[in-house]
Design a protein around this motif. Structure first.
Motif, PDB file in Angstrom:
ATOM      1  N   GLY A 238      36.645  14.990  14.656  1.00  0.00           N
ATOM      2  CA  GLY A 238      35.406  14.276  14.365  1.00  0.00           C
ATOM      3  C   GLY A 238      34.199  15.169  14.206  1.00  0.00           C
ATOM      4  N   ASN A 239      34.452  16.482  14.015  1.00  0.00           N
ATOM      5  CA  ASN A 239      33.328  17.419  13.874  1.00  0.00           C
ATOM      6  C   ASN A 239      32.728  17.410  12.478  1.00  0.00           C
ATOM      7  N   ILE A 240      33.465  16.890  11.512  1.00  0.00           N
ATOM      8  CA  ILE A 240      33.022  16.928  10.118  1.00  0.00           C
ATOM      9  C   ILE A 240      32.775  15.507   9.633  1.00  0.00           C
ATOM     10  N   GLY A 241      31.650  15.313   8.987  1.00  0.00           N
ATOM     11  CA  GLY A 241      31.356  13.979   8.473  1.00  0.00           C
ATOM     12  C   GLY A 241      30.540  14.054   7.204  1.00  0.00           C
ATOM     13  N   GLY A 242      30.169  12.888   6.699  1.00  0.00           N
ATOM     14  CA  GLY A 242      29.315  12.817   5.515  1.00  0.00           C
ATOM     15  C   GLY A 242      29.961  13.444   4.296  1.00  0.00           C
ATOM     16  N   GLY A 243      29.110  14.088   3.479  1.00  0.00           N
ATOM     17  CA  GLY A 243      29.589  14.680   2.238  1.00  0.00           C
ATOM     18  C   GLY A 243      30.460  15.899   2.429  1.00  0.00           C
ATOM     19  N   MET A 244      30.445  16.468   3.651  1.00  0.00           N
ATOM     20  CA  MET A 244      31.264  17.653   3.888  1.00  0.00           C
ATOM     21  C   MET A 244      32.752  17.302   4.005  1.00  0.00           C
ATOM     22  N   LEU A 245      33.055  16.083   4.432  1.00  0.00           N
ATOM     23  CA  LEU A 245      34.452  15.699   4.654  1.00  0.00           C
ATOM     24  C   LEU A 245      35.302  15.787   3.385  1.00  0.00           C
ATOM     25  N   PRO A 246      34.902  15.146   2.273  1.00  0.00           N
ATOM     26  CA  PRO A 246      35.717  15.287   1.056  1.00  0.00           C
ATOM     27  C   PRO A 246      35.751  16.721   0.538  1.00  0.00           C
ATOM     28  N   LYS A 247      34.674  17.489   0.776  1.00  0.00           N
ATOM     29  CA  LYS A 247      34.664  18.878   0.318  1.00  0.00           C
ATOM     30  C   LYS A 247      35.705  19.697   1.073  1.00  0.00           C
ATOM     31  N   LEU A 248      35.804  19.489   2.394  1.00  0.00           N
ATOM     32  CA  LEU A 248      36.809  20.199   3.184  1.00  0.00           C
ATOM     33  C   LEU A 248      38.220  19.797   2.773  1.00  0.00           C
ATOM     34  N   ASN A 249      38.402  18.511   2.505  1.00  0.00           N
ATOM     35  CA  ASN A 249      39.724  18.056   2.051  1.00  0.00           C
ATOM     36  C   ASN A 249      40.092  18.694   0.719  1.00  0.00           C
ATOM     37  N   ASN A 250      39.108  18.845  -0.174  1.00  0.00           N
ATOM     38  CA  ASN A 250      39.345  19.531  -1.443  1.00  0.00           C
ATOM     39  C   ASN A 250      39.738  20.984  -1.207  1.00  0.00           C
ATOM     40  N   CYS A 251      39.053  21.634  -0.257  1.00  0.00           N
ATOM     41  CA  CYS A 251      39.327  23.042   0.045  1.00  0.00           C
ATOM     42  C   CYS A 251      40.756  23.233   0.533  1.00  0.00           C
ATOM     43  N   THR A 252      41.160  22.431   1.525  1.00  0.00           N
ATOM     44  CA  THR A 252      42.502  22.598   2.089  1.00  0.00           C
ATOM     45  C   THR A 252      43.578  22.195   1.085  1.00  0.00           C
ATOM     46  N   ASP A 253      43.286  21.170   0.282  1.00  0.00           N
ATOM     47  CA  ASP A 253      44.262  20.748  -0.735  1.00  0.00           C
ATOM     48  C   ASP A 253      44.471  21.847  -1.768  1.00  0.00           C
ATOM     49  N   ALA A 254      43.387  22.504  -2.201  1.00  0.00           N
ATOM     50  CA  ALA A 254      43.506  23.581  -3.185  1.00  0.00           C
ATOM     51  C   ALA A 254      44.335  24.740  -2.633  1.00  0.00           C
ATOM     52  N   ILE A 255      44.096  25.101  -1.368  1.00  0.00           N
ATOM     53  CA  ILE A 255      44.868  26.185  -0.749  1.00  0.00           C
ATOM     54  C   ILE A 255      46.348  25.826  -0.702  1.00  0.00           C
ATOM     55  N   ARG A 256      46.641  24.606  -0.296  1.00  0.00           N
ATOM     56  CA  ARG A 256      48.045  24.189  -0.170  1.00  0.00           C
ATOM     57  C   ARG A 256      48.734  24.048  -1.524  1.00  0.00           C
ATOM     58  N   GLN A 257      47.915  23.943  -2.591  1.00  0.00           N
ATOM     59  CA  GLN A 257      48.477  23.859  -3.943  1.00  0.00           C
ATOM     60  C   GLN A 257      48.479  25.215  -4.653  1.00  0.00           C
ATOM     61  N   GLY A 258      48.222  26.313  -3.906  1.00  0.00           N
ATOM     62  CA  GLY A 258      48.424  27.635  -4.480  1.00  0.00           C
ATOM     63  C   GLY A 258      47.202  28.483  -4.745  1.00  0.00           C
ATOM     64  N   VAL A 259      45.986  27.925  -4.566  1.00  0.00           N
ATOM     65  CA  VAL A 259      44.778  28.744  -4.718  1.00  0.00           C
ATOM     66  C   VAL A 259      44.687  29.665  -3.500  1.00  0.00           C
ATOM     67  N   ASN A 260      44.484  30.948  -3.718  1.00  0.00           N
ATOM     68  CA  ASN A 260      44.537  31.911  -2.609  1.00  0.00           C
ATOM     69  C   ASN A 260      43.399  31.751  -1.615  1.00  0.00           C
ATOM     70  N   SER A 261      42.187  31.519  -2.096  1.00  0.00           N
ATOM     71  CA  SER A 261      41.059  31.328  -1.177  1.00  0.00           C
ATOM     72  C   SER A 261      40.033  30.402  -1.809  1.00  0.00           C
ATOM     73  N   VAL A 262      39.358  29.652  -0.939  1.00  0.00           N
ATOM     74  CA  VAL A 262      38.309  28.731  -1.369  1.00  0.00           C
ATOM     75  C   VAL A 262      37.057  29.056  -0.566  1.00  0.00           C
ATOM     76  N   HIS A 263      35.909  29.028  -1.226  1.00  0.00           N
ATOM     77  CA  HIS A 263      34.660  29.443  -0.597  1.00  0.00           C
ATOM     78  C   HIS A 263      33.606  28.354  -0.738  1.00  0.00           C
ATOM     79  N   ILE A 264      32.940  28.017   0.376  1.00  0.00           N
ATOM     80  CA  ILE A 264      31.765  27.146   0.346  1.00  0.00           C
ATOM     81  C   ILE A 264      30.552  28.040   0.543  1.00  0.00           C
TER      82      ILE A 264
END
Length: 290
Positions: A238-264
């Motif tokens: 519950g540490n992440i909320g608001g607009g950051m939540l979908p952004k974090l989900n995008n980050c982890t999804d991209a990594i798990r789909q083969g992108v080597n690193s994601v940067h905010i």
């Protein structure tokens, strides 16, 4: 040693520090999602476009995916309509979709012009071109929010063709469905889908925040690196909320789909992209695989 010589030596040190990163990422694809305040400030615009152009000139293969939310809202108000959002998603009726596509097209060509002024060939396209982004209608908690698309297919061939011919692609987040109806797409989602489809080495989100904090109210809790499992734990706690939540989900999804690193990254910091990629310390939050 005089101050002028000290200044020259510091510049040389910066170049030397960047060299191994330039070598490491040579010929690698990097997708840059460009949005937020960095789009509405002329000096920051120049900074971002200069950064991306430099990446291209030193051997990387950048792709820009841009937003335009503030400009769209401005034009919606100019025609007497009120911008409405549901869970952060713009309610997009047919007239708003027409405005959004017009504004995004205008922003797209402005960015292309800025890149070409710096001596790099650029081509602006939208997700409709060559069937790049295919969508289905997106709902928000079961609510119909109009012409908002959820990407279900990416055909990256046009991007590979452009990159192979030394063009820098600049992409507006618009796509169409099976009936060829036009849909607005969240730019973060578009950048993530494109990064996965092209096998990008890096995906960088330029935002209006410094990065990820374990506790948003505690500046000392800034996280410069996160693995996917650590990000999942933050979300579950519950540490992440608001607009950051979908952004974090995008980050982890991209990594798990083969992108080597994601940067905010904080797009309000001049040259944040170069500082993150070409320096030892970096300036944002980097996501990596476990």
């Amino acid at each position: 040693m005089d101050k002028d010589m000290e200044s020259v030596l510091k510049k040389a040190e910066v170049l030397v520090e960047a060299l191994p990163y330039i070598q490491k990422f040579n010929k690698k694809i990097i997708v840059v999602k460009y949005g937020g305040s960095a789009m509405s400030n002329e000096e920051l615009q120049k900074s971002v476009i200069t950064d991306v152009t430099l990446l291209k000139l030193v051997g990387l293969k950048p792709i820009i995916v841009h937003g335009g939310g503030k400009a769209i809202s401005s034009w919606v108000s100019k025609v007497g309509k009120e911008a409405r959002f549901v869970n952060g998603l713009r309610v997009t009726d047919a007239e708003t979709m027409e405005i959004a596509e017009m504004v995004l097209g205008r922003v797209n060509k402005q960015l292309v012009t800025m890149v070409q002024e710096l001596g790099v060939k650029a081509i602006g396209i939208s997700g409709k071109d060559s069937g790049l982004l295919h969508v289905k209608k997106k709902y928000s908690d079961g609510k119909d929010i109009g012409f908002v698309g959820e990407i279900d297919k990416v055909d990256p061939k046009v991007l590979f063709d452009l990159i192979d011919n030394e063009y820098l692609p600049v992409i507006a987040p618009v796509g169409f469905d099976d009936n060829f109806d036009t849909y607005n797409i969240n730019a973060d989602d578009a950048a993530c889908a494109i990064a996965k489809a092209v096998g990008a080495d890096k995906l960088a989100f330029l935002t209006d925040i410094e990065g990820v904090y374990k506790d948003i109210n505690d500046p000392s809790s800034f996280l410069s690196r996160l693995t996917c499992s650590e990000a999942d734990a933050l979300i579950a706690g519950g540490n992440i909320g608001g607009g950051m939540l979908p952004k974090l989900n995008n980050c982890t999804d991209a990594i798990r789909q083969g992108v080597n690193s994601v940067h905010i990254l904080d797009g309000r910091i001049a040259h944040c992209l170069l500082l993150e990629i070409f320096t030892n310390k970096g300036v944002g939050t980097m996501f990596t695989a476990d």
